[in-house]
Design a protein around this motif. Structure first.
Motif, short mmCIF file in Angstrom:
data_model
loop_
_atom_site.label_atom_id
_atom_site.label_comp_id
_atom_site.label_asym_id
_atom_site.label_seq_id
_atom_site.Cartn_x
_atom_site.Cartn_y
_atom_site.Cartn_z
N GLN A 69 0.94 -53.54 60.54
CA GLN A 69 1.52 -52.61 59.77
C GLN A 69 2.92 -53.36 59.13
N PHE A 70 3.21 -52.86 57.89
CA PHE A 70 4.32 -53.33 57.26
C PHE A 70 5.18 -52.06 56.49
N ILE A 71 6.69 -52.04 57.06
CA ILE A 71 7.32 -50.71 56.71
C ILE A 71 7.68 -51.26 55.21
N LEU A 72 7.43 -50.16 54.25
CA LEU A 72 8.14 -50.58 52.87
C LEU A 72 9.02 -49.29 52.44
N GLU A 73 10.23 -49.52 52.51
CA GLU A 73 11.19 -48.53 52.01
C GLU A 73 11.62 -48.92 50.62
N LYS A 74 12.56 -48.10 49.99
CA LYS A 74 12.77 -48.19 48.66
C LYS A 74 13.46 -49.66 48.50
N GLY A 75 12.79 -50.38 47.49
CA GLY A 75 13.45 -51.46 47.06
C GLY A 75 12.30 -52.32 46.46
N ASP A 76 12.66 -53.76 46.17
CA ASP A 76 11.94 -54.73 45.52
C ASP A 76 11.29 -55.65 46.49
N TYR A 77 10.12 -56.11 46.68
CA TYR A 77 9.41 -57.09 47.33
C TYR A 77 8.76 -57.99 46.45
N PRO A 78 9.35 -59.09 46.01
CA PRO A 78 8.85 -59.87 45.07
C PRO A 78 7.90 -60.87 45.69
N ARG A 79 8.06 -61.15 47.01
CA ARG A 79 6.83 -62.05 47.72
C ARG A 79 6.28 -61.45 48.97
N TYR A 80 5.36 -61.94 49.58
CA TYR A 80 4.81 -61.24 50.94
C TYR A 80 6.09 -61.41 51.90
N GLU A 81 6.90 -62.59 52.00
CA GLU A 81 7.76 -62.81 52.91
C GLU A 81 8.91 -61.29 52.99
N ALA A 82 9.15 -60.72 51.71
CA ALA A 82 9.99 -59.83 51.75
C ALA A 82 9.44 -58.72 52.67
N TRP A 83 8.33 -58.41 52.98
CA TRP A 83 7.80 -57.49 53.58
C TRP A 83 7.40 -57.79 55.04
N SER A 84 7.11 -59.24 55.18
CA SER A 84 6.72 -59.69 56.60
C SER A 84 7.89 -60.67 57.08
N ASN A 91 -8.01 -49.01 49.94
CA ASN A 91 -8.58 -50.35 49.64
C ASN A 91 -8.33 -50.70 48.40
N ILE A 92 -7.27 -51.60 47.99
CA ILE A 92 -6.70 -52.13 46.84
C ILE A 92 -7.92 -52.86 46.06
N MET A 93 -8.95 -53.58 46.82
CA MET A 93 -9.97 -54.10 46.24
C MET A 93 -10.78 -53.38 45.58
N GLU A 94 -10.94 -52.14 45.83
CA GLU A 94 -11.74 -51.27 44.96
C GLU A 94 -11.16 -50.91 43.88
N ARG A 95 -9.85 -51.22 43.51
CA ARG A 95 -9.15 -51.01 42.11
C ARG A 95 -9.41 -52.17 41.28
N GLY A 96 -10.02 -53.18 41.67
CA GLY A 96 -10.07 -54.53 41.03
C GLY A 96 -9.10 -55.42 41.40
N PHE A 97 -8.49 -55.25 42.26
CA PHE A 97 -7.48 -56.25 42.77
C PHE A 97 -8.01 -57.30 43.98
N ASN A 98 -7.68 -58.68 43.91
CA ASN A 98 -8.21 -59.49 44.77
C ASN A 98 -7.11 -59.56 46.31
N LYS A 99 -5.70 -59.02 45.68
CA LYS A 99 -4.54 -59.26 46.67
C LYS A 99 -3.26 -58.54 46.37
N ILE A 100 -2.52 -58.22 46.80
CA ILE A 100 -1.19 -57.85 46.52
C ILE A 100 -0.24 -58.95 46.93
N ARG A 101 0.74 -59.17 45.96
CA ARG A 101 1.72 -60.40 46.05
C ARG A 101 3.18 -59.83 45.95
N SER A 102 3.34 -58.67 45.14
CA SER A 102 4.60 -58.21 45.06
C SER A 102 4.66 -56.91 44.83
N ILE A 103 5.69 -56.08 45.28
CA ILE A 103 5.67 -54.36 45.41
C ILE A 103 7.15 -53.95 44.88
#
Length: 218
Positions: free
Chosen positions: A88-103, A57-69
């Motif tokens: 579910q969203f597959i996340l392979e090696k690389g940059d995901y600057p916006r949520y569209e990049a993974w969905s 749960n990323i919210m337990e780490r003080g985040f409200n959301k994840i917007r880039s990875i």
């Protein structure tokens, strides 16, 4: 692993000696294989946190959301909700600057990603999955060792795959041809690789419709 926060110009941090001593050998090995950094804002801005192990749960780490990875090592799977629930969203090696990049190839885009974990059994060069015509591994079957952007084009006579058995490696199945629609992460080391019906594909699976499938990159 304890979450590590960074300011935009801070140096990379590593586990303390105490944290390292508390980890078992398997966890230490995993740390070298998996690394992901998440940001609260798009384009790698705002609050930042690096992980080498799962986050329920990323919210337990003080985040409200994840917007880039950024995925530096290993494949990961992200989830729409905490506790590994939802899309579910597959996340392979690389940059995901916006949520569209993974969905972006999904017909059901969502900005939410609140939990994630590493995919530990991915092996692109040694992956095999068996598709079955009926639930509980009954009926006609087809073994696959390659990527198929269209199952019907390769000879599967239905838009549905009622059950699947992962013999080795890990796969991502998609609801529609061309790797589009809902994503289902299928792993040899979960469910013993056995997915007896569509309810076991993922918590958000509402149908056994699967029309494309590919091996997960590692």
């Amino acid at each position: 692993m304890k979450c590590m926060f960074f300011s935009p110009h801070s140096a990379e941090k590593h586990p303390s000696k105490g944290e390292a001593a508390a980890m078992n050998p398997q966890q230490m090995e995993q740390m070298g294989q998996f690394r992901i950094t998440v940001w609260e804002e798009e384009n790698f801005q705002g609050k930042r946190c690096e992980f080498m192990l799962e986050c329920q749960n990323i919210m337990e780490r003080g985040f409200n959301k994840i917007r880039s990875i950024k995925v530096e090592n290993g494949p990961w799977v992200g989830y729409e909700y905490p506790e590994f629930q939802g899309q579910q969203f597959i996340l392979e090696k690389g940059d995901y600057p916006r949520y569209e990049a993974w969905s972006g190839n999904s017909s059901y885009r969502t900005e939410h990603m609140l939990s994630f974990r590493p995919i530990k059994c991915a092996n692109h060069s040694d992956s095999k999955v068996t598709l079955y015509e009926c639930e509980d591994f009954q009926g006609r079957k087809f073994e696959m060792c390659d990527d198929y952007p269209s199952l019907q084009a390769m000879g599967w006579c239905s838009k549905e795959v009622p059950s699947m058995k992962v013999n080795s490696g890990s796969w991502v199945a998609y609801q529609f041809p061309g790797y589009r629609g809902y994503q289902y992460i299928l792993e040899r080391d979960r469910h013993q690789g056995e997915y007896r019906n569509y309810n076991e594909f993922s918590t958000q699976a509402h149908t056994n419709q699967v029309q494309s499938i590919r091996r997960i990159q590692h």
